[in-house]
Design an enzyme around this catalytic site. Sequence first.
Site: not given
Length: 125
Positions: A10, A26, A58-59, A74-76
């Site tokens: 974390k 990502s 995501t990654y 991106g979309a995130a």
Amino acid sequence: MILLSLLKGKLHRVRVTAVELEYEGSCAIASDLLAAAGILPYEQIHLYDVNNGERFSTYAIAAPAGSGVISVNGAAARRVALGDILIIAAYAQVSADEAADFQPRLVYVDGSNQIQRIGHQIPPS
């Protein structure tokens, strides 16, 4: 065999330093932060936005070590704002036998996303 999903690593209260809507996707994370949390490039991560309550996955991809970069792409990128505080978590599948001794890697940072301490237990409130 029973497998349990346990917190593996974390990054606690990192600050978003970039939001790149047109990027492929990502979350770019400074590589020293990834290493400290035991998160690998291209590993699935979960992002929890403290500011707005958004939770998504995501990654991870590596950004330069020591840069403090946390770039949501991106979309995130539509789910965060520049400067938002995130908790980034990765989970591992662990056998029930291994779970008793399993310890996550918890990384705590300052306001510039520089490592302040690394622990293995969440302190009680």
